[in-house]
Design a protein around this motif. Structure first.
Motif, PDB file in Angstrom:
ATOM      1  N   ARG A 179       0.830  -1.207   0.000  1.00 20.82           N
ATOM      2  CA  ARG A 179       0.000   0.000   0.000  1.00 20.82           C
ATOM      3  C   ARG A 179       0.865   1.259   0.000  1.00 20.82           C
ATOM      4  N   ARG A 180       1.932   1.228   0.785  1.00 22.91           N
ATOM      5  CA  ARG A 180       2.807   2.395   0.811  1.00 22.91           C
ATOM      6  C   ARG A 180       3.486   2.602  -0.544  1.00 22.91           C
ATOM      7  N   THR A 181       3.943   1.511  -1.150  1.00 23.51           N
ATOM      8  CA  THR A 181       4.567   1.621  -2.474  1.00 23.51           C
ATOM      9  C   THR A 181       3.572   2.118  -3.511  1.00 23.51           C
ATOM     10  N   HIS A 182       2.341   1.596  -3.436  1.00 27.32           N
ATOM     11  CA  HIS A 182       1.314   2.032  -4.383  1.00 27.32           C
ATOM     12  C   HIS A 182       1.018   3.519  -4.215  1.00 27.32           C
ATOM     13  N   ALA A 183       0.942   3.967  -2.959  1.00 29.05           N
ATOM     14  CA  ALA A 183       0.698   5.394  -2.717  1.00 29.05           C
ATOM     15  C   ALA A 183       1.847   6.246  -3.259  1.00 29.05           C
ATOM     16  N   GLU A 184       3.074   5.763  -3.104  1.00 32.07           N
ATOM     17  CA  GLU A 184       4.215   6.517  -3.635  1.00 32.07           C
ATOM     18  C   GLU A 184       4.171   6.571  -5.163  1.00 32.07           C
ATOM     19  N   VAL A 185       3.793   5.454  -5.783  1.00 28.22           N
ATOM     20  CA  VAL A 185       3.692   5.434  -7.255  1.00 28.22           C
ATOM     21  C   VAL A 185       2.604   6.393  -7.727  1.00 28.22           C
ATOM     22  N   LEU A 186       1.458   6.374  -7.035  1.00 29.79           N
ATOM     23  CA  LEU A 186       0.377   7.291  -7.415  1.00 29.79           C
ATOM     24  C   LEU A 186       0.796   8.739  -7.228  1.00 29.79           C
ATOM     25  N   GLY A 187       1.524   9.007  -6.124  1.00 29.89           N
ATOM     26  CA  GLY A 187       1.993  10.377  -5.914  1.00 29.89           C
ATOM     27  C   GLY A 187       2.957  10.824  -6.989  1.00 29.89           C
ATOM     28  N   ALA A 188       3.900   9.927  -7.358  1.00 31.29           N
ATOM     29  CA  ALA A 188       4.844  10.279  -8.424  1.00 31.29           C
ATOM     30  C   ALA A 188       4.130  10.470  -9.752  1.00 31.29           C
ATOM     31  N   ARG A 189       3.130   9.604 -10.009  1.00 29.22           N
ATOM     32  CA  ARG A 189       2.391   9.733 -11.266  1.00 29.22           C
ATOM     33  C   ARG A 189       1.580  11.029 -11.297  1.00 29.22           C
ATOM     34  N   ALA A 190       0.972  11.373 -10.151  1.00 27.68           N
ATOM     35  CA  ALA A 190       0.210  12.621 -10.096  1.00 27.68           C
ATOM     36  C   ALA A 190       1.122  13.823 -10.301  1.00 27.68           C
ATOM     37  N   ALA A 191       2.325  13.772  -9.700  1.00 26.10           N
ATOM     38  CA  ALA A 191       3.271  14.876  -9.903  1.00 26.10           C
ATOM     39  C   ALA A 191       3.695  14.964 -11.364  1.00 26.10           C
ATOM     40  N   GLU A 192       3.927  13.810 -11.996  1.00 23.84           N
ATOM     41  CA  GLU A 192       4.312  13.814 -13.405  1.00 23.84           C
ATOM     42  C   GLU A 192       3.190  14.345 -14.287  1.00 23.84           C
ATOM     43  N   GLN A 193       1.953  13.956 -13.968  1.00 20.94           N
ATOM     44  CA  GLN A 193       0.822  14.451 -14.742  1.00 20.94           C
ATOM     45  C   GLN A 193       0.638  15.957 -14.546  1.00 20.94           C
TER      46      GLN A 193
END
Length: 413
Positions: A179-193
């Motif tokens: 869950r923590r890794t998924h949240a980090e991936v979503l955060g990085a993806r949101a920042a990239e978007q």
């Protein structure tokens, strides 16, 4: 022609210098905590052995309190050195079981071992946590089977219980890590978007800012070169238009670059922030846009329907940019000297309404070669505002660009 960028976000107060005290404290604490934790980990098996040896008649607070402290210090190493720390934990409880073989100690051994497995799985990748789980299961199983005389059925039940307990602890910790890794991936993806969206927004602004002005300049330069010998006055007018248009474009580009390069309120040299910028253009500036189009050789007839009213800043800017790009396409691609511009304010009397902008010409009725970025930019602007956009040739000839932008009630600038 209007090279004024969007109204920038209000300046953010200058950030204070980073506070170094917490990092300094972490370094100091780490410098003494790690050696202390290693000392506690090495002493842990001996402490457990002698505590159990002396505790056959009962435990006192003076015996239990140091064990709790040593266990906590050993847990510190589970983050940095998980396998050695777990091994020392298992060795300590194996030594304790040689002196005290009762159910309470057995359950405590399983509890602490599985908690350690869960902590390791929550922090470390599977290439570390899976061997840790296997080590804990093997250590606990070996201790329990050697401590009691077990029948085959009892040994199978014990093995299943230990395996399920270890698996449950590992799954719980691994799910936390996932869950923590998924949240980090979503955060990085949101920042990239967000970065991509900002780049697209800047690209649209620069395109809309420059395309119209360069089109006017190119046409006026062509007119001036053809009539400079026969009609000097007309050539002078063309050069004046070129000068005014280029100055406005340069001013807008300068303002945009200043806004991009100086996002904070105070620069390092003590400035008060970005240079003041003009308000973003809107439908109130359409007459000037029509005038610049006329200077480029296309007579734009402006029609307004409904009662003009204040619009939200983003809708007002988008409507202006759509008209600007559509008129630029007429000047550059339509091959006609007349077009019609319509602004329809729709129903806006206290409720949700809309504003519609339309540019229609009677030219060749073809899309720009290669499609270009203009139509794409207009479509993106309208989509971001949840509106409708249409562009294409008309059956009777000519080309039509229309955009309908919803205007929420009570959201005027």
């Amino acid at each position: 022609m209007y090279a004024t960028p969007d109204t920038p976000t209000p300046p953010v107060p200058a950030s204070t210098p980073p506070v170094l005290a917490p990092a300094w404290r972490r370094r100091v604490v780490g410098a003494w905590l790690t050696p202390v934790a290693w000392g506690a980990a090495i002493a842990y098996p001996f402490a457990l052995y002698f505590a159990m040896l002396d505790g056959r008649g009962g435990f006192s607070v003076l015996t239990v309190a140091p064990l709790i402290i040593l266990t906590a210090l050993l847990g510190v190493l589970l983050r940095s050195r998980p396998l050695p720390a777990l091994a020392l934990l298992l060795v300590g409880w194996a030594a304790a079981r040689t002196q005290m073989q009762n159910p309470e100690v057995a359950y405590l051994q399983v509890l602490l071992g599985d908690l350690a497995v869960g902590c390791i799985a929550a922090v470390h990748p599977r290439r570390t946590s899976v061997p840790a789980a296997a080590l804990a299961f093997a250590g606990q199983l070996g201790t329990h089977l050697s401590s009691f005389g077990q029948t085959p059925g009892r040994a199978a039940q014990l093995t299943a219980f230990l395996a399920l307990a270890t698996l449950a602890a590992w799954l719980a910790g691994d799910s936390v890590r996932e869950r923590r890794t998924h949240a980090e991936v979503l955060g990085a993806r949101a920042a990239e978007q967000a970065v991509t969206a900002e780049r697209l927004r800047i690209a649209r602004e620069l395109h809309d800012m420059i395309a119209h002005s360069i089109g006017v300049i190119a046409i006026q330069a062509g007119v001036g070169s053809r009539v400079i010998d026969t009609q000097p006055a007309e050539a002078r007018n063309a050069l004046s238009t070129i000068e005014a248009t280029s100055r406005e474009t340069l001013a807008g580009l300068r303002g945009t670059l200043v806004a991009l390069r100086k996002p904070t309120g105070h620069g390092r040299d003590g400035e008060d922030g970005p240079a003041p910028l003009e308000p973003a253009p809107g439908l109130a500036d359409v007459e000037r846009l029509v005038a610049s189009t006329r200077d480029a050789g296309v007579r734009a007839r402006l029609h307004r329907r409904g009662e003009p009213r204040p619009l939200p800043a983003d809708i007002d800017l988008a409507a202006f940019r759509i008209l600007q790009e559509a008129l630029t396409n007429v000047v550059r691609h339509a091959g006609t000297d007349v077009c019609r511009v319509t602004i329809d304010y729709g129903g806006g009397d206290g409720g949700d309404g809309e504003v519609t902008v339309e540019v229609v010409d009677d030219g060749v009725g073809k899309l720009p070669a290669g499609g270009g970025y203009g139509l794409v930019g207009m479509r993106e602007r309208v989509a971001l505002l949840h509106g409708d956009f249409t562009a294409g040739p008309l059956p009777e000839g000519g080309f039509r660009v229309a955009a309908r932008l919803p205007t929420p009630a009570g959201d005027a600038r």
